[in-house]
Design a protein around this motif. Structure first.
Motif, PDB file in Angstrom:
ATOM      1  N   LEU A 191      -1.321   8.267   4.849  1.00  0.00           N
ATOM      2  CA  LEU A 191      -1.893   7.560   4.390  1.00  0.00           C
ATOM      3  C   LEU A 191      -3.792   8.195   5.214  1.00  0.00           C
ATOM      4  O   LEU A 191      -4.551   8.218   5.333  1.00  0.00           O
TER       5      LEU A 191
ATOM      6  N   HIS B 118      -9.638   7.940   0.719  1.00  0.00           N
ATOM      7  CA  HIS B 118      -9.789   7.673  -0.341  1.00  0.00           C
ATOM      8  C   HIS B 118      -9.496   6.635  -1.854  1.00  0.00           C
ATOM      9  O   HIS B 118      -9.997   6.696  -2.695  1.00  0.00           O
ATOM     10  N   ARG B 119      -8.672   5.856  -1.375  1.00  0.00           N
ATOM     11  CA  ARG B 119      -8.152   4.891  -1.852  1.00  0.00           C
ATOM     12  C   ARG B 119      -9.371   3.921  -1.771  1.00  0.00           C
ATOM     13  O   ARG B 119      -9.820   3.952  -1.025  1.00  0.00           O
ATOM     14  N   ASP B 120      -9.015   3.041  -2.936  1.00  0.00           N
ATOM     15  CA  ASP B 120     -10.390   1.888  -2.922  1.00  0.00           C
ATOM     16  C   ASP B 120      -9.649   0.751  -3.385  1.00  0.00           C
ATOM     17  O   ASP B 120     -10.168  -0.677  -3.183  1.00  0.00           O
ATOM     18  N   ASP B 121      -8.331   0.576  -2.469  1.00  0.00           N
ATOM     19  CA  ASP B 121      -8.281  -0.740  -2.340  1.00  0.00           C
ATOM     20  C   ASP B 121      -7.988  -2.074  -0.899  1.00  0.00           C
ATOM     21  O   ASP B 121      -7.522  -2.908  -0.635  1.00  0.00           O
TER      22      ASP B 121
ATOM     23  N   VAL C 209      -6.492   6.945   2.853  1.00  0.00           N
ATOM     24  CA  VAL C 209      -6.921   5.724   3.763  1.00  0.00           C
ATOM     25  C   VAL C 209      -8.466   6.313   3.152  1.00  0.00           C
ATOM     26  O   VAL C 209      -9.992   5.397   2.798  1.00  0.00           O
TER      27      VAL C 209
ATOM     28  N   ALA D  23       0.768  -1.609  -0.071  1.00  0.00           N
ATOM     29  CA  ALA D  23       0.208  -0.047   0.216  1.00  0.00           C
ATOM     30  C   ALA D  23       0.760   1.407   0.353  1.00  0.00           C
ATOM     31  O   ALA D  23       0.246   2.828  -0.469  1.00  0.00           O
TER      32      ALA D  23
ATOM     33  N   PRO E 240      -2.877  11.666  -1.149  1.00  0.00           N
ATOM     34  CA  PRO E 240      -3.222  10.948  -2.552  1.00  0.00           C
ATOM     35  C   PRO E 240      -3.383   9.587  -1.849  1.00  0.00           C
ATOM     36  O   PRO E 240      -4.255   8.661  -2.617  1.00  0.00           O
ATOM     37  N   GLN E 241      -2.540   9.071  -0.945  1.00  0.00           N
ATOM     38  CA  GLN E 241      -2.743   8.241  -0.345  1.00  0.00           C
ATOM     39  C   GLN E 241      -3.704   7.964   0.665  1.00  0.00           C
ATOM     40  O   GLN E 241      -3.266   6.511   1.000  1.00  0.00           O
TER      41      GLN E 241
END
Ligand SMILES: C[S@@+](CC[C@H](N)C(=O)[O-])C[C@H]1O[C@@H](n2cnc3c(N)ncnc32)[C@H](O)[C@@H]1O
Length: 301
Positions: free
Chosen positions: A269, A279-282, A277, A180, A274-275
Protein backbone atom coordinates in the motif's frame (compact mmCIF):
# COMPACT_ATOMS: atom_id res chain seq x y z
CA UNK A 1 -0.01 36.56 32.00
CA UNK A 2 3.69 36.73 32.49
CA UNK A 3 5.14 36.75 29.03
CA UNK A 4 7.22 33.74 28.23
CA UNK A 5 10.30 34.20 26.17
CA UNK A 6 10.72 32.75 22.77
CA UNK A 7 12.65 29.51 23.10
CA UNK A 8 13.23 30.23 26.77
CA UNK A 9 16.06 28.67 28.64
CA UNK A 10 13.57 26.32 30.25
CA UNK A 11 15.12 22.93 30.79
CA UNK A 12 14.90 20.75 27.78
CA UNK A 13 12.06 18.33 28.16
CA UNK A 14 12.99 14.82 29.00
CA UNK A 15 13.14 12.60 26.00
CA UNK A 16 10.24 10.18 25.82
CA UNK A 17 11.53 8.56 22.65
CA UNK A 18 9.11 5.70 23.07
CA UNK A 19 6.59 6.19 20.34
CA UNK A 20 6.40 7.03 16.72
CA UNK A 21 4.60 10.21 17.85
CA UNK A 22 7.36 11.26 20.13
CA UNK A 23 10.70 12.79 19.59
CA UNK A 24 12.65 10.68 17.25
CA UNK A 25 15.10 11.33 14.49
CA UNK A 26 14.65 14.56 12.51
CA UNK A 27 13.06 12.44 9.75
CA UNK A 28 10.45 11.09 12.14
CA UNK A 29 9.83 14.61 13.41
CA UNK A 30 9.37 15.85 9.85
CA UNK A 31 6.97 13.00 9.24
CA UNK A 32 4.97 13.91 12.32
CA UNK A 33 4.92 17.60 11.39
CA UNK A 34 3.57 16.76 7.96
CA UNK A 35 0.95 14.41 9.44
CA UNK A 36 -0.24 17.16 11.79
CA UNK A 37 -0.52 19.71 8.99
CA UNK A 38 -2.33 17.30 6.66
CA UNK A 39 -4.69 16.27 9.46
CA UNK A 40 -5.61 19.89 10.10
CA UNK A 41 -6.11 20.48 6.37
CA UNK A 42 -8.32 17.42 5.84
CA UNK A 43 -10.36 17.95 8.98
CA UNK A 44 -10.45 21.76 8.81
CA UNK A 45 -14.25 21.95 9.20
CA UNK A 46 -13.96 19.91 12.40
CA UNK A 47 -11.27 22.21 13.81
CA UNK A 48 -13.47 25.20 12.97
CA UNK A 49 -16.46 23.64 14.73
CA UNK A 50 -14.38 22.81 17.79
CA UNK A 51 -13.00 26.32 18.19
CA UNK A 52 -16.59 27.59 17.78
CA UNK A 53 -17.65 25.38 20.70
CA UNK A 54 -14.81 26.79 22.78
CA UNK A 55 -15.83 30.35 21.85
CA UNK A 56 -19.40 29.54 22.91
CA UNK A 57 -18.14 28.32 26.27
CA UNK A 58 -16.00 31.46 26.66
CA UNK A 59 -19.07 33.61 25.99
CA UNK A 60 -18.41 37.29 26.45
CA UNK A 61 -15.61 36.52 28.89
CA UNK A 62 -12.94 37.68 26.47
CA UNK A 63 -10.11 35.44 25.35
CA UNK A 64 -6.86 37.32 25.03
CA UNK A 65 -4.24 35.06 26.63
CA UNK A 66 -4.09 31.56 25.21
CA UNK A 67 -1.70 28.65 25.76
CA UNK A 68 -1.44 25.90 23.14
CA UNK A 69 -0.08 22.95 25.11
CA UNK A 70 1.91 20.49 22.99
CA UNK A 71 1.40 22.84 20.07
CA UNK A 72 3.24 20.81 17.41
CA UNK A 73 3.22 22.68 14.11
CA UNK A 74 0.65 25.13 15.44
CA UNK A 75 -2.57 23.93 13.84
CA UNK A 76 -4.42 24.85 17.04
CA UNK A 77 -2.43 28.04 17.56
CA UNK A 78 -3.44 29.42 14.16
CA UNK A 79 -7.07 28.28 14.42
CA UNK A 80 -7.36 30.02 17.80
CA UNK A 81 -5.69 33.23 16.62
CA UNK A 82 -8.34 33.37 13.90
CA UNK A 83 -11.20 32.49 16.25
CA UNK A 84 -10.13 35.04 18.88
CA UNK A 85 -8.83 38.06 16.95
CA UNK A 86 -7.70 39.90 20.08
CA UNK A 87 -5.66 37.01 21.41
CA UNK A 88 -2.00 36.10 21.78
CA UNK A 89 -0.90 32.49 21.97
CA UNK A 90 1.98 30.96 23.89
CA UNK A 91 2.83 27.76 22.04
CA UNK A 92 4.33 25.23 24.45
CA UNK A 93 6.12 22.10 23.28
CA UNK A 94 9.00 19.95 24.42
CA UNK A 95 10.29 19.54 20.84
CA UNK A 96 12.43 22.49 19.72
CA UNK A 97 12.08 21.53 16.04
CA UNK A 98 8.32 21.83 16.26
CA UNK A 99 8.55 25.23 17.92
CA UNK A 100 11.03 26.51 15.36
CA UNK A 101 8.70 25.41 12.58
CA UNK A 102 5.71 26.98 14.33
CA UNK A 103 7.54 30.28 14.86
CA UNK A 104 8.54 30.30 11.18
CA UNK A 105 4.94 29.73 10.10
CA UNK A 106 3.75 32.50 12.42
CA UNK A 107 6.19 34.95 10.84
CA UNK A 108 5.24 33.82 7.32
CA UNK A 109 1.58 34.44 8.12
CA UNK A 110 2.34 37.89 9.55
CA UNK A 111 1.34 36.68 13.02
CA UNK A 112 4.76 36.71 14.64
CA UNK A 113 3.79 39.44 17.10
CA UNK A 114 0.87 37.35 18.41
CA UNK A 115 2.78 34.12 19.00
CA UNK A 116 5.43 33.21 21.53
CA UNK A 117 7.04 29.81 21.88
CA UNK A 118 8.08 28.09 25.08
CA UNK A 119 10.14 24.92 25.13
CA UNK A 120 9.22 22.93 28.19
CA UNK A 121 7.75 19.64 29.37
CA UNK A 122 4.03 20.17 29.82
CA UNK A 123 4.07 17.45 32.44
CA UNK A 124 6.06 19.56 34.86
CA UNK A 125 3.80 22.60 35.07
CA UNK A 126 3.86 25.95 33.31
CA UNK A 127 6.21 27.96 35.49
CA UNK A 128 5.92 31.70 34.95
CA UNK A 129 2.61 31.49 33.10
CA UNK A 130 -0.52 32.69 34.88
CA UNK A 131 -3.80 34.47 34.27
CA UNK A 132 -4.50 32.52 31.06
CA UNK A 133 -8.01 32.70 29.56
CA UNK A 134 -7.78 29.50 27.56
CA UNK A 135 -5.48 26.48 27.48
CA UNK A 136 -5.85 24.31 24.38
CA UNK A 137 -4.39 20.80 24.50
CA UNK A 138 -4.89 18.81 21.31
CA UNK A 139 -3.50 15.28 21.02
CA UNK A 140 -0.83 16.21 23.52
CA UNK A 141 -1.93 15.40 27.07
CA UNK A 142 -1.78 11.66 26.43
CA UNK A 143 1.98 12.05 25.90
CA UNK A 144 2.75 13.33 29.38
CA UNK A 145 3.95 10.90 32.01
CA UNK A 146 1.67 12.18 34.75
CA UNK A 147 -1.58 13.72 33.48
CA UNK A 148 -2.69 14.72 37.01
CA UNK A 149 0.50 16.75 37.50
CA UNK A 150 0.12 18.31 34.06
CA UNK A 151 -3.50 19.27 34.77
CA UNK A 152 -2.53 20.78 38.13
CA UNK A 153 -0.05 22.94 36.19
CA UNK A 154 -2.73 23.94 33.70
CA UNK A 155 -5.14 24.82 36.48
CA UNK A 156 -2.54 27.02 38.16
CA UNK A 157 -1.89 28.82 34.86
CA UNK A 158 -5.59 29.55 34.24
CA UNK A 159 -7.28 32.64 35.60
CA UNK A 160 -10.35 31.94 37.76
CA UNK A 161 -13.12 31.22 35.23
CA UNK A 162 -10.55 30.33 32.54
CA UNK A 163 -11.09 27.37 30.21
CA UNK A 164 -9.19 24.24 29.30
CA UNK A 165 -10.12 22.52 26.03
CA UNK A 166 -8.81 18.97 25.62
CA UNK A 167 -9.08 17.47 22.13
CA UNK A 168 -8.10 13.83 21.67
CA UNK A 169 -8.58 11.07 19.13
CA UNK A 170 -9.20 7.40 19.81
CA UNK A 171 -6.10 6.27 17.92
CA UNK A 172 -4.87 6.33 14.37
CA UNK A 173 -7.43 7.09 11.67
CA UNK A 174 -8.74 4.22 9.49
CA UNK A 175 -8.17 4.40 5.75
CA UNK A 176 -8.94 1.15 3.99
CA UNK A 177 -12.24 -0.15 2.71
CA UNK A 178 -13.00 -3.83 3.42
CA UNK A 179 -11.07 -6.07 1.06
CA UNK A 180 -8.56 -3.37 0.12
CA UNK A 181 -5.86 -6.05 0.04
CA UNK A 182 -7.76 -9.08 -1.22
CA UNK A 183 -5.15 -11.62 -0.13
CA UNK A 184 -5.01 -10.29 3.48
CA UNK A 185 -8.58 -9.68 4.64
CA UNK A 186 -8.76 -7.79 7.95
CA UNK A 187 -5.26 -6.34 7.46
CA UNK A 188 -5.99 -2.90 8.88
CA UNK A 189 -7.90 -4.26 11.87
CA UNK A 190 -5.01 -6.57 12.81
CA UNK A 191 -2.48 -3.75 12.44
CA UNK A 192 -4.58 -1.52 14.65
CA UNK A 193 -4.80 -4.26 17.25
CA UNK A 194 -1.00 -4.63 17.28
CA UNK A 195 -0.71 -0.84 17.49
CA UNK A 196 -3.10 -0.75 20.45
CA UNK A 197 -0.89 -3.25 22.27
CA UNK A 198 2.11 -1.02 21.60
CA UNK A 199 0.24 2.06 22.79
CA UNK A 200 -0.92 0.28 25.95
CA UNK A 201 2.76 -0.18 26.81
CA UNK A 202 4.12 3.14 25.67
CA UNK A 203 1.25 5.65 25.68
CA UNK A 204 -0.86 4.41 28.58
CA UNK A 205 -2.88 7.64 28.72
CA UNK A 206 -4.10 7.43 25.13
CA UNK A 207 -7.86 6.97 25.41
CA UNK A 208 -7.87 8.03 29.09
CA UNK A 209 -11.09 9.23 30.69
CA UNK A 210 -10.21 12.91 30.54
CA UNK A 211 -13.55 13.96 32.03
CA UNK A 212 -12.68 12.20 35.27
CA UNK A 213 -9.10 13.48 35.22
CA UNK A 214 -10.28 17.06 34.67
CA UNK A 215 -12.75 16.82 37.53
CA UNK A 216 -10.03 15.33 39.71
CA UNK A 217 -7.86 18.35 38.93
CA UNK A 218 -10.51 20.69 40.33
CA UNK A 219 -11.92 21.79 36.97
CA UNK A 220 -15.61 21.79 36.10
CA UNK A 221 -16.37 19.88 32.91
CA UNK A 222 -18.90 21.89 30.89
CA UNK A 223 -18.86 20.04 27.58
CA UNK A 224 -17.98 16.57 26.42
CA UNK A 225 -18.44 15.93 22.73
CA UNK A 226 -17.62 12.95 20.51
CA UNK A 227 -17.62 13.11 16.73
CA UNK A 228 -17.12 10.32 14.19
CA UNK A 229 -15.53 11.92 11.15
CA UNK A 230 -15.60 10.25 7.76
CA UNK A 231 -14.14 11.51 4.49
CA UNK A 232 -15.07 9.69 1.26
CA UNK A 233 -14.30 9.99 -2.44
CA UNK A 234 -13.78 12.24 -4.17
CA UNK A 235 -10.90 13.05 -1.85
CA UNK A 236 -8.12 15.60 -2.38
CA UNK A 237 -4.62 14.26 -3.15
CA UNK A 238 -3.63 15.27 0.37
CA UNK A 239 -5.80 12.41 1.72
CA UNK A 240 -3.59 9.88 -0.09
CA UNK A 241 -0.44 11.59 1.22
CA UNK A 242 -1.87 11.59 4.73
CA UNK A 243 -2.76 7.88 4.51
CA UNK A 244 0.70 7.11 3.15
CA UNK A 245 2.47 8.95 5.96
CA UNK A 246 0.34 7.51 8.73
CA UNK A 247 0.47 3.94 7.43
CA UNK A 248 4.25 4.22 6.91
CA UNK A 249 4.64 5.28 10.51
CA UNK A 250 2.42 2.39 11.62
CA UNK A 251 4.48 -0.07 9.58
CA UNK A 252 7.70 1.24 11.15
CA UNK A 253 6.21 1.07 14.64
CA UNK A 254 5.02 -2.51 14.10
CA UNK A 255 8.28 -3.82 12.71
CA UNK A 256 8.84 -7.06 14.63
CA UNK A 257 5.46 -6.78 16.35
CA UNK A 258 3.07 -7.88 13.62
CA UNK A 259 2.76 -10.86 11.28
CA UNK A 260 5.45 -10.39 8.61
CA UNK A 261 2.86 -11.23 5.93
CA UNK A 262 0.70 -8.34 7.18
CA UNK A 263 3.70 -6.01 7.17
CA UNK A 264 4.51 -7.07 3.61
CA UNK A 265 0.88 -6.45 2.59
CA UNK A 266 1.05 -3.05 4.26
CA UNK A 267 4.16 -2.45 2.16
CA UNK A 268 2.16 -2.94 -1.05
CA UNK A 269 0.00 0.00 0.00
CA UNK A 270 3.07 2.19 0.31
CA UNK A 271 5.48 1.12 -2.44
CA UNK A 272 4.31 3.30 -5.30
CA UNK A 273 2.74 0.30 -7.07
CA UNK A 274 -0.87 -0.19 -8.20
CA UNK A 275 -2.19 -0.73 -4.65
CA UNK A 276 -0.50 2.38 -3.23
CA UNK A 277 -2.82 4.51 -1.10
CA UNK A 278 -1.67 7.62 -2.97
CA UNK A 279 -3.17 6.29 -6.21
CA UNK A 280 -6.32 4.50 -5.24
CA UNK A 281 -9.74 6.11 -5.29
CA UNK A 282 -11.44 3.95 -2.66
CA UNK A 283 -9.93 5.40 0.55
CA UNK A 284 -12.31 6.22 3.37
CA UNK A 285 -10.67 8.31 6.10
CA UNK A 286 -12.38 7.70 9.43
CA UNK A 287 -11.44 9.11 12.79
CA UNK A 288 -13.19 9.54 16.13
CA UNK A 289 -12.44 12.79 17.95
CA UNK A 290 -13.37 13.85 21.44
CA UNK A 291 -13.50 17.23 23.05
CA UNK A 292 -13.78 18.23 26.70
CA UNK A 293 -14.21 21.84 27.76
CA UNK A 294 -13.59 22.47 31.46
CA UNK A 295 -13.45 25.60 33.58
CA UNK A 296 -11.44 26.67 36.59
CA UNK A 297 -14.08 27.74 39.12
CA UNK A 298 -14.65 31.49 38.99
CA UNK A 299 -14.08 31.84 42.75
CA UNK A 300 -10.50 30.76 42.13
CA UNK A 301 -10.85 27.60 44.20
C1 LIG B 1 0.36 14.57 18.27
S1 LIG B 1 1.20 16.09 18.43
C2 LIG B 1 -0.15 17.25 18.50
C3 LIG B 1 0.23 18.63 18.05
C4 LIG B 1 -0.89 19.66 17.97
N1 LIG B 1 -1.44 19.94 19.28
C5 LIG B 1 -1.98 19.23 17.02
O1 LIG B 1 -3.07 18.90 17.46
O2 LIG B 1 -1.73 19.25 15.80
C6 LIG B 1 1.79 16.07 20.09
C7 LIG B 1 2.74 17.20 20.40
O3 LIG B 1 2.97 17.20 21.82
C8 LIG B 1 4.34 17.40 22.04
N2 LIG B 1 4.68 16.80 23.34
C9 LIG B 1 4.78 15.48 23.65
N3 LIG B 1 5.07 15.33 24.95
C10 LIG B 1 5.17 16.57 25.47
C11 LIG B 1 5.45 17.07 26.77
N4 LIG B 1 5.68 16.24 27.79
N5 LIG B 1 5.48 18.41 26.94
C12 LIG B 1 5.23 19.27 25.91
N6 LIG B 1 4.95 18.84 24.66
C13 LIG B 1 4.91 17.52 24.45
C14 LIG B 1 5.04 16.73 20.87
O4 LIG B 1 6.35 17.26 20.68
C15 LIG B 1 4.09 17.08 19.73
O5 LIG B 1 4.42 18.30 19.13
Amino acid sequence: MTPSTSHSGAPHAHHHGHDHHDHGTPDQQDGLAEVLDLDAELFAPYLTSVTARVADAAGDGGVTQVVDLGAGTGTGTFALLERFPGSRVTAVDSAPDMLARLAGSARAKGLGDRVRTLETDAGTGLAGIEGVDLVWASASLHHVDDPAAALAGVRAALRPGGLLAVAEMDGMPHFLPDGAVAERPGLEARCREALSALHAERLPHLGADWGTLLTGAGLTVEQEHTEHLELRAPLPASAGQYAHLVLSRIRDALDGRADPADLAALGTLLDGGPQDVRHRDDLVVRSTRQLWVARRPADGS
